[in-house]
Design a protein around this motif. Structure first.
Motif, PDB file in Angstrom:
ATOM      1  N   MET A   1       0.851  -1.187   0.000  1.00 28.98           N
ATOM      2  CA  MET A   1       0.000   0.000   0.000  1.00 28.98           C
ATOM      3  C   MET A   1       0.887   1.237   0.000  1.00 28.98           C
ATOM      4  O   MET A   1       1.788   1.353   0.815  1.00 28.98           O
ATOM      5  N   SER A 107       1.874  10.352  -4.560  1.00 24.36           N
ATOM      6  CA  SER A 107       0.824   9.582  -3.884  1.00 24.36           C
ATOM      7  C   SER A 107      -0.172  10.506  -3.191  1.00 24.36           C
ATOM      8  O   SER A 107      -1.389  10.283  -3.253  1.00 24.36           O
ATOM      9  N   ASP A 142       1.759  -2.594  -6.569  1.00 25.47           N
ATOM     10  CA  ASP A 142       0.741  -2.710  -5.513  1.00 25.47           C
ATOM     11  C   ASP A 142      -0.505  -1.989  -6.010  1.00 25.47           C
ATOM     12  O   ASP A 142      -0.840  -0.905  -5.568  1.00 25.47           O
ATOM     13  N   THR A 143      -1.198  -2.584  -6.979  1.00 23.40           N
ATOM     14  CA  THR A 143      -2.320  -1.907  -7.635  1.00 23.40           C
ATOM     15  C   THR A 143      -3.482  -1.706  -6.675  1.00 23.40           C
ATOM     16  O   THR A 143      -3.786  -2.564  -5.846  1.00 23.40           O
ATOM     17  N   GLN A 144      -4.136  -0.548  -6.811  1.00 24.39           N
ATOM     18  CA  GLN A 144      -5.305  -0.198  -6.015  1.00 24.39           C
ATOM     19  C   GLN A 144      -6.539  -0.171  -6.917  1.00 24.39           C
ATOM     20  O   GLN A 144      -6.438   0.059  -8.121  1.00 24.39           O
ATOM     21  N   TRP A 146      -8.737   1.989  -7.513  1.00 23.53           N
ATOM     22  CA  TRP A 146      -8.997   3.236  -8.234  1.00 23.53           C
ATOM     23  C   TRP A 146      -8.089   3.413  -9.445  1.00 23.53           C
ATOM     24  O   TRP A 146      -8.369   4.240 -10.321  1.00 23.53           O
ATOM     25  N   SER A 334       2.545  -3.496   2.400  1.00 25.60           N
ATOM     26  CA  SER A 334       2.799  -2.174   2.952  1.00 25.60           C
ATOM     27  C   SER A 334       4.057  -2.128   3.792  1.00 25.60           C
ATOM     28  O   SER A 334       4.533  -1.040   4.130  1.00 25.60           O
TER      29      SER A 334
END
Length: 472
Positions: A1, A107, A142-144, A146, A334
């Motif tokens: 994350m 970020s 670390d794809t999110q 959104w 993370s």
């Protein structure tokens, strides 16, 4: 994350954009200044998908910050005119190799954009340029939910083993779930070709669905320098691809239509296949999706060949290495050292693999040109745009001798000092004098000890020049 820090708000003072323009003309959009962000809002009803433009590396603080440059102002205006919100952020790569700090700022900028009322926070695209390329790795590793798409333009792509930074294989795993496009140039800076080629080779090995475009006859920073129909088409294709990915997501949600199957086969326009469901709900996607060609190439060797020495094409070529990748493999958690400042700072120069060239920024773009000493040797080249920084050993005011030979096909040789044009040969070279000449170039007072020489030549040309050292 990814861990985001709070952006420091500043007075909303807008500066008139300056520096080189994007080669694709645009009706400008006035941005909203929100802290370290400039936000370009479309005319349509909110919320809209959003793109964050992430600039490249500047070894020293530029005179014109990226978000005050015509270059990024034009890119963001194009995106807003196409119906998506665009953000431009100034991050720490304007002060050199500060990648951990830049990642934190980028970020935080993403979170700031997602919280704005004009933005659909679940539909974000990231667009990285030049030396900003390494910043894409943590987002892909670390794809999110959104993150809907990633685009990289003539990117620096670090190899494995960079301390404190994800390896390419981790980033490539993210390509399996996040549509990703890379725009390469035929005449790339040699030090960057290896990393790009290795990235594409690994993507093809694991079958990652990576979209690749190579712009023939173009060099690093072409979108601010090479004003030709093919170069303009490449810029427009990149804009249209980004908008097509994002508007597909937003319109599908608004229409409450199940996302269409991703039909991919050779000779079929994949973007039209993506947008089949939008036709069902009456969305006029063709106005926002003007990518004129999207040829899907299934052969893994095809992608690698795009970076093979000596390859060329008559116009921008588009390819894709298609297949499925096992997305069940582990990604960085993370607790990883992505933002561990000590290790990545120690390895910053390995990110750019720049051992044989000195990094210098081109006017307004944050892109990179090779560097050499005055009187050292003669630069020679051919078609396209070739840019070289020459170290004179002293700052202005001073003067030096420029000697050139453009033979019998006209070329243009321009000299820049501190971002401003100080001398141009105009078009020189014909069958009478064969472009043989010299000129004394006078520099005004200034702090820089270098000049940037840009040569623009058509197909079939040949030329050389020498920058002399200033006379004592």
């Amino acid at each position: 994350m990814l861990r985001a820090t709070q952006l420091r708000r500043r007075d909303p003072v807008l500066h008139e954009p300056s520096g080189p323009h994007l080669i694709l003309p645009v009706d400008p959009v006035a941005p909203i200044r929100d802290g370290v962000l400039d936000v370009y809002v479309p005319d349509g009803p909110p919320p809209s998908a959003c793109v964050l433009l992430v600039h490249g590396l500047y070894p020293a603080k530029p005179e014109v910050m990226p978000r005050d440059s015509n270059f990024y102002h034009d890119y963001a205006s194009h995106l807003a005119r196409r119906g998506v919100v665009a953000g431009v952020v100034d991050h720490e790569l304007t002060d050199g190799f500060l990648y951990p700090e830049a990642l934190r700022t980028v970020s935080a900028a993403v979170e700031q954009l997602r919280s704005r009322p004009e933005v659909d926070g679940s539909a974000i695209g990231l667009w990285f340029f030049s030396g900003g390329g390494p910043l894409a790795y943590p987002f892909l590793a670390d794809t999110q939910p959104w993150l809907r798409c990633v685009e990289l333009t003539y990117p620096v792509l670090p190899g494995p083993g960079t301390p404190g930074w994800p390896d390419p294989e981790h980033a490539i795993r993210g390509v399996a779930t996040v549509p990703t496009r890379i725009t390469l140039v035929e005449n790339e800076i040699p030090d960057f070709v290896g990393g790009q080629r290795d990235f594409l080779a690994h993507a093809s090995t694991v079958g990652a669905p990576l979209d690749v475009m190579t712009v023939a006859g173009a060099g690093h920073g072409f979108d601010a320098m090479l004003d030709t129909p093919d170069a303009q088409a490449a810029v427009e294709a990149g804009l249209d691809w980004m908008v097509a990915q994002l508007t597909h997501i937003v319109q599908s949600r608004r229409c409450e239509v199940v996302q269409s199957t991703d039909i991919r086969q050779a000779g079929v326009d994949a973007t039209i296949a993506h947008d089949t469901n939008l036709i069902l709900c009456g969305a006029n996607m063709l106005n926002n999706n003007r990518i004129r060609q999207s040829l899907v190439v299934a052969a893994a060797a095809g992608a690698v060949a795009l970076l093979a020495p000596g390859t060329s094409a008559a116009q921008p070529s588009t390819g894709s290495v298609e297949a499925a990748i096992d997305s069940g493999s582990a990604i960085l958690d993370s607790g990883s050292a992505i933002l561990d400042g000590g290790s990545i700072v120690d390895g910053a120069r390995s990110i750019l693999n720049s051992g044989s060239s000195i990094i210098n920024s081109l006017p307004g773009t944050g892109s990179i040109a090779p560097r050499q000493l005055c009187n050292q040797d003669t630069i020679a080249g051919g078609a396209g745009v070739t840019q070289t920084v020459h170290d004179l050993g002293r700052s202005g005011p001073t003067s030096f001798m420029l000697r050139y030979e453009t033979y019998n096909i006209p070329d243009i040789i321009d000299v820049y000092y501190q971002g401003g044009l100080v001398y141009s040969t105009g078009q020189v070279g014909d069958n009478i004098n064969e472009g043989t000449g010299s000129a004394v170039v006078n520099l005004p007072a200034g702090g820089d000890t270098t000049v940037l020489v840009k040569v623009i030549g058509p197909a079939g040309t040949d030329w050389n020049y020498t920058v002399g050292c200033p006379v004592a």
